[in-house]
Design an enzyme around this catalytic site. Sequence first.
Site, PDB file in Angstrom:
ATOM      1  CG  HIS A  19      -0.367   0.403   2.502  1.00 18.23           C
ATOM      2  ND1 HIS A  19       0.299  -0.481   3.318  1.00 18.23           N
ATOM      3  CD2 HIS A  19      -0.323   1.607   3.135  1.00 18.23           C
ATOM      4  CE1 HIS A  19       0.709   0.158   4.404  1.00 18.23           C
ATOM      5  NE2 HIS A  19       0.355   1.408   4.321  1.00 18.23           N
ATOM      6  CG  ASP A  49       0.168  -3.857   2.966  1.00 19.59           C
ATOM      7  OD1 ASP A  49       0.155  -3.315   1.848  1.00 19.59           O
ATOM      8  OD2 ASP A  49       0.478  -3.255   4.014  1.00 19.59           O
ATOM      9  N   GLY A 121       5.259   6.593   7.324  1.00 18.31           N
ATOM     10  CA  GLY A 121       6.428   6.139   6.578  1.00 18.31           C
ATOM     11  C   GLY A 121       7.054   4.872   7.115  1.00 18.31           C
ATOM     12  CB  SER A 123       3.554   1.006   6.180  1.00 15.37           C
ATOM     13  OG  SER A 123       2.475   0.765   7.029  1.00 15.37           O
ATOM     14  CG  LEU A 173     -15.779 -22.166  -4.236  1.00 15.41           C
ATOM     15  CD1 LEU A 173     -16.722 -22.673  -3.153  1.00 15.41           C
ATOM     16  CD2 LEU A 173     -15.298 -23.320  -5.099  1.00 15.41           C
ATOM     17  N   GLY A 174     -16.955 -18.479  -6.785  1.00 12.38           N
ATOM     18  CA  GLY A 174     -17.948 -17.696  -7.506  1.00 12.38           C
ATOM     19  C   GLY A 174     -19.248 -17.541  -6.756  1.00 12.38           C
ATOM     20  CB  VAL A 175     -20.827 -18.704  -3.899  1.00  9.62           C
ATOM     21  CG1 VAL A 175     -21.146 -19.810  -4.885  1.00  9.62           C
ATOM     22  CG2 VAL A 175     -19.764 -19.150  -2.900  1.00  9.62           C
TER      23      VAL A 175
END
Length: 266
Positions: A19, A49, A121, A123, A173-175
């Site tokens: 980030h 991250d 600064g 992170s 899965l797409g749910v």
Amino acid sequence: MGASGFVWSADGVIVTAHHVLERDENVSVGLPDGSSVDAKLVGRDPSTDLAVLRVQGGLAAPGLIEPEGLKVGNIVLALGRPGKTVQATLGVVSALGQGWSTRAGGKIDRYLQTDVVMYPGFSGGPLVEASGRIAGLNSSSLSRGVTVSVPVPTIRRVVETLLAHGRVRRAYLGVGAQIARLPVALEKKTGQETGLLVLTVEPGSGAEKAGLMMGDTILALNGRPLRNLDDLLSQLTGESVGSTVPVKVVRGGDLREVKVTVGERQ
């Protein structure tokens, strides 16, 4: 303001927080001797991250310590380099725990919390234990209200994946689903109290092709019970992409099993 990072390996691999890396090109890295060198972005993993850079030339790699070598109460330093010089804050390891999943679905191998103050600064900088070994990468974006670090095993896994493939594969899965309590009869029959109620099914996904429907309750994936969303996320690893697995569901009060091919989230 600059961001922080640290040398991961002597062949020029540097890790930082995803980030804080505002662009993919024209990245420069400040070295300990005060010089700066151009760096190439190897890849990013927003879910943990982490981002990996590479610079030319050899660098001195620090020692590492695994989470098993840490204890609550150990003194640690958070190092950051938001400007031209290194800064540090002192704290202790305040909590250690098992693996957990981030809000973005990333798998963190161990929970590592400290009470170090994360100044702007910091992170992407290292968490260093008393003997000078790096215990993790500090991130201010993974958890709200507390300071957590990405432990060494997670950094190692993500770095190896990004160096090999340039990205981290994300299975799905797409749910869309939420936790649902099972009726008493089903609870006794299946041995679990909750499952995942399907709220949405993505068009073209493995779930749709397998015939999963809104209102189904998913009980197990590939033979492993799904009692909450963390159970589901923990099974949808990059290695599972492309595999066809059995999914146990409840539909209209009846138990049934369908085969779902795990897709890759783009």
